[in-house]
Scaffold this motif. Structure first.
Motif, PDB file in Angstrom:
ATOM      1  N   ARG B  81       0.806  -1.222   0.000  1.00  0.00           N
ATOM      2  CA  ARG B  81       0.000   0.000   0.000  1.00  0.00           C
ATOM      3  C   ARG B  81       0.839   1.271   0.000  1.00  0.00           C
ATOM      4  O   ARG B  81       0.315   2.355  -0.252  1.00  0.00           O
ATOM      5  CB  ARG B  81      -0.928   0.017   1.216  1.00  0.00           C
ATOM      6  CG  ARG B  81      -2.007  -1.034   1.191  1.00  0.00           C
ATOM      7  CD  ARG B  81      -2.899  -0.918   2.408  1.00  0.00           C
ATOM      8  NE  ARG B  81      -2.138  -1.039   3.643  1.00  0.00           N
ATOM      9  CZ  ARG B  81      -2.636  -0.850   4.855  1.00  0.00           C
ATOM     10  NH1 ARG B  81      -3.886  -0.494   5.001  1.00  0.00           N
ATOM     11  NH2 ARG B  81      -1.882  -0.995   5.923  1.00  0.00           N
ATOM     12  N   ASP B  82       2.130   1.136   0.292  1.00  0.00           N
ATOM     13  CA  ASP B  82       3.005   2.314   0.301  1.00  0.00           C
ATOM     14  C   ASP B  82       3.545   2.646  -1.086  1.00  0.00           C
ATOM     15  O   ASP B  82       4.248   3.658  -1.253  1.00  0.00           O
ATOM     16  CB  ASP B  82       4.166   2.103   1.264  1.00  0.00           C
ATOM     17  CG  ASP B  82       3.706   2.022   2.706  1.00  0.00           C
ATOM     18  OD1 ASP B  82       4.162   1.109   3.427  1.00  0.00           O
ATOM     19  OD2 ASP B  82       2.866   2.856   3.098  1.00  0.00           O
ATOM     20  N   ALA B  83       3.238   1.818  -2.071  1.00  0.00           N
ATOM     21  CA  ALA B  83       3.648   2.127  -3.438  1.00  0.00           C
ATOM     22  C   ALA B  83       2.905   3.377  -3.909  1.00  0.00           C
ATOM     23  O   ALA B  83       1.667   3.422  -3.911  1.00  0.00           O
ATOM     24  CB  ALA B  83       3.340   0.960  -4.356  1.00  0.00           C
ATOM     25  N   ALA B  84       3.673   4.405  -4.268  1.00  0.00           N
ATOM     26  CA  ALA B  84       3.070   5.698  -4.608  1.00  0.00           C
ATOM     27  C   ALA B  84       4.163   6.600  -5.154  1.00  0.00           C
ATOM     28  O   ALA B  84       5.343   6.246  -5.162  1.00  0.00           O
ATOM     29  CB  ALA B  84       2.445   6.351  -3.364  1.00  0.00           C
ATOM     30  N   VAL B  85       3.758   7.784  -5.574  1.00  0.00           N
ATOM     31  CA  VAL B  85       4.719   8.830  -5.898  1.00  0.00           C
ATOM     32  C   VAL B  85       4.820   9.744  -4.677  1.00  0.00           C
ATOM     33  O   VAL B  85       3.803  10.212  -4.171  1.00  0.00           O
ATOM     34  CB  VAL B  85       4.297   9.642  -7.135  1.00  0.00           C
ATOM     35  CG1 VAL B  85       5.309  10.760  -7.410  1.00  0.00           C
ATOM     36  CG2 VAL B  85       4.176   8.731  -8.353  1.00  0.00           C
ATOM     37  N   TYR B  86       6.034   9.969  -4.218  1.00  0.00           N
ATOM     38  CA  TYR B  86       6.278  10.778  -3.030  1.00  0.00           C
ATOM     39  C   TYR B  86       6.860  12.123  -3.457  1.00  0.00           C
ATOM     40  O   TYR B  86       7.845  12.176  -4.198  1.00  0.00           O
ATOM     41  CB  TYR B  86       7.229  10.056  -2.075  1.00  0.00           C
ATOM     42  CG  TYR B  86       6.567   8.878  -1.408  1.00  0.00           C
ATOM     43  CD1 TYR B  86       6.393   7.667  -2.084  1.00  0.00           C
ATOM     44  CD2 TYR B  86       6.062   8.987  -0.114  1.00  0.00           C
ATOM     45  CE1 TYR B  86       5.754   6.595  -1.489  1.00  0.00           C
ATOM     46  CE2 TYR B  86       5.425   7.923   0.497  1.00  0.00           C
ATOM     47  CZ  TYR B  86       5.275   6.731  -0.199  1.00  0.00           C
ATOM     48  OH  TYR B  86       4.622   5.682   0.402  1.00  0.00           O
ATOM     49  N   TYR B  87       6.236  13.179  -2.967  1.00  0.00           N
ATOM     50  CA  TYR B  87       6.655  14.535  -3.317  1.00  0.00           C
ATOM     51  C   TYR B  87       7.213  15.260  -2.101  1.00  0.00           C
ATOM     52  O   TYR B  87       6.604  15.274  -1.027  1.00  0.00           O
ATOM     53  CB  TYR B  87       5.461  15.348  -3.832  1.00  0.00           C
ATOM     54  CG  TYR B  87       4.861  14.870  -5.124  1.00  0.00           C
ATOM     55  CD1 TYR B  87       3.710  14.097  -5.136  1.00  0.00           C
ATOM     56  CD2 TYR B  87       5.444  15.209  -6.343  1.00  0.00           C
ATOM     57  CE1 TYR B  87       3.149  13.674  -6.327  1.00  0.00           C
ATOM     58  CE2 TYR B  87       4.887  14.788  -7.542  1.00  0.00           C
ATOM     59  CZ  TYR B  87       3.741  14.018  -7.518  1.00  0.00           C
ATOM     60  OH  TYR B  87       3.185  13.603  -8.696  1.00  0.00           O
ATOM     61  N   CYS B  88       8.344  15.870  -2.293  1.00  0.00           N
ATOM     62  CA  CYS B  88       8.946  16.749  -1.299  1.00  0.00           C
ATOM     63  C   CYS B  88       8.687  18.174  -1.746  1.00  0.00           C
ATOM     64  O   CYS B  88       8.940  18.530  -2.904  1.00  0.00           O
ATOM     65  CB  CYS B  88      10.445  16.476  -1.231  1.00  0.00           C
ATOM     66  SG  CYS B  88      11.425  17.704  -0.365  1.00  0.00           S
ATOM     67  N   ILE B  89       8.183  19.003  -0.851  1.00  0.00           N
ATOM     68  CA  ILE B  89       7.797  20.368  -1.207  1.00  0.00           C
ATOM     69  C   ILE B  89       8.272  21.312  -0.121  1.00  0.00           C
ATOM     70  O   ILE B  89       8.171  20.992   1.069  1.00  0.00           O
ATOM     71  CB  ILE B  89       6.269  20.465  -1.328  1.00  0.00           C
ATOM     72  CG1 ILE B  89       5.749  19.511  -2.401  1.00  0.00           C
ATOM     73  CG2 ILE B  89       5.830  21.904  -1.621  1.00  0.00           C
ATOM     74  CD1 ILE B  89       4.262  19.284  -2.330  1.00  0.00           C
ATOM     75  N   VAL B  90       8.778  22.460  -0.534  1.00  0.00           N
ATOM     76  CA  VAL B  90       9.061  23.508   0.433  1.00  0.00           C
ATOM     77  C   VAL B  90       8.049  24.630   0.232  1.00  0.00           C
ATOM     78  O   VAL B  90       7.686  24.962  -0.883  1.00  0.00           O
ATOM     79  CB  VAL B  90      10.500  24.037   0.326  1.00  0.00           C
ATOM     80  CG1 VAL B  90      11.485  22.958   0.744  1.00  0.00           C
ATOM     81  CG2 VAL B  90      10.811  24.511  -1.067  1.00  0.00           C
ATOM     82  N   ARG B  91       7.597  25.152   1.310  1.00  0.00           N
ATOM     83  CA  ARG B  91       6.517  26.126   1.234  1.00  0.00           C
ATOM     84  C   ARG B  91       6.641  27.145   2.352  1.00  0.00           C
ATOM     85  O   ARG B  91       6.885  26.798   3.506  1.00  0.00           O
ATOM     86  CB  ARG B  91       5.171  25.406   1.353  1.00  0.00           C
ATOM     87  CG  ARG B  91       3.956  26.323   1.472  1.00  0.00           C
ATOM     88  CD  ARG B  91       2.684  25.511   1.557  1.00  0.00           C
ATOM     89  NE  ARG B  91       1.513  26.366   1.728  1.00  0.00           N
ATOM     90  CZ  ARG B  91       0.856  26.522   2.873  1.00  0.00           C
ATOM     91  NH1 ARG B  91       1.253  25.874   3.947  1.00  0.00           N
ATOM     92  NH2 ARG B  91      -0.192  27.318   2.943  1.00  0.00           N
ATOM     93  N   GLY B  92       6.443  28.391   1.982  1.00  0.00           N
ATOM     94  CA  GLY B  92       6.388  29.446   2.975  1.00  0.00           C
ATOM     95  C   GLY B  92       4.948  29.781   3.300  1.00  0.00           C
ATOM     96  O   GLY B  92       4.016  29.338   2.620  1.00  0.00           O
ATOM     97  N   TYR B  93       4.779  30.573   4.333  1.00  0.00           N
ATOM     98  CA  TYR B  93       3.438  30.949   4.759  1.00  0.00           C
ATOM     99  C   TYR B  93       2.686  31.626   3.630  1.00  0.00           C
ATOM    100  O   TYR B  93       3.226  32.471   2.932  1.00  0.00           O
ATOM    101  CB  TYR B  93       3.517  31.907   5.955  1.00  0.00           C
ATOM    102  CG  TYR B  93       2.173  32.421   6.399  1.00  0.00           C
ATOM    103  CD1 TYR B  93       1.745  33.710   6.078  1.00  0.00           C
ATOM    104  CD2 TYR B  93       1.302  31.592   7.105  1.00  0.00           C
ATOM    105  CE1 TYR B  93       0.507  34.175   6.474  1.00  0.00           C
ATOM    106  CE2 TYR B  93       0.061  32.054   7.501  1.00  0.00           C
ATOM    107  CZ  TYR B  93      -0.337  33.341   7.185  1.00  0.00           C
ATOM    108  OH  TYR B  93      -1.562  33.784   7.560  1.00  0.00           O
TER     109      TYR B  93
END
Lengths: 110, 109
Positions: B81-93
């Motif tokens: 179930r952990d098979a997926a596309v994983y996204y890392c994102i940086v975000r400011g307020y």
């Protein structure tokens, strides 16, 4: 809490036809995003609102796409004259302490 | 707006730990690091967020380097179930989420 609701889930159009996508965000979330996700790509921001105001629509193809959120709650994204290149999943997200996404509307333009 | 770099794909067997790295060399002091995953026909789902050091929740853990230019998402004991596309994102307020191509994690029985 209820999630972000989008409709329809699927749409198939011929080029030149119009289509509208509807999003009901989580109650109390003032910020709402629309994303376009072509197949095998990450979501790309189209437009986002804070309450009823458009904060950033710089990535929205303004000649054919429009988005509104008149009362600061539900939102509608419309494509006036669809092209094959618009084939994608359209995602809506609302912002609270986290960002919650709907399941998206998968659009196919033939 | 900081950009992120992730490996395009990773593979693992069920029960293994998976570590997905993310480089964000231009991250601003106001920006946080978020991880999302997406399975087919669903919107991205929040996994974890952090600003510095180490964060853990019931799903994953997140290690952030001291200079905040690198983060690693750790998924213990992956299942199919952990098979997926994983996204890392940086975000400011008050900023939107800017997605890259993500890391496609494949899990084999």
């Amino acid at each position: 809490e209820a999630g972000v609701t989008q409709s329809p889930r699927y749409a198939v159009l011929q080029e030149g036809q119009a289509v509208s996508f509807w999003c009901d965000p989580i109650s109390g979330h003032d910020t709402l995003y629309w994303y376009q996700q072509p197949r095998d790509q990450g979501p790309q921001l189209l437009v986002y609102f804070r309450d009823e105001a458009v904060i950033d629509n710089s990535q929205l193809p303004s000649d054919r796409f429009s988005a509104v959120r008149p009362k600061g709650t539900n939102s509608t994204l419309k494509i006036q004259s669809a092209k094959q290149g618009d084939t994608a999943t359209y995602l809506c997200a609302s912002i609270g302490t986290e960002v919650f996404f709907g399941k998206g509307t998968r659009l196919t333009v033939v | 707006l900081a950009k992120t770099t992730q490996p395009p794909s990773m593979e693992a067997y069920e029960g293994q730990e998976v570590n997905v790295s993310c480089s964000h060399t231009n991250i601003a002091t106001s920006e946080y690091i978020y991880w999302y995953r997406q399975v087919p026909h669903q919107g991205p789902q929040f996994i974890i967020q952090g600003y510095k050091d180490y964060v853990v929740n019931e799903v994953a853990s997140l290690f952030i380097s001291a200079d905040r230019k690198l983060s690693t998402l750790s998924l213990p004991w992956v299942s199919l179930r952990d098979a997926a596309v994983y996204y890392c994102i940086v975000r400011g307020y008050a900023q939107g989420l800017t997605f890259g191509l993500g890391t496609r994690v494949s899990v084999f029985p």
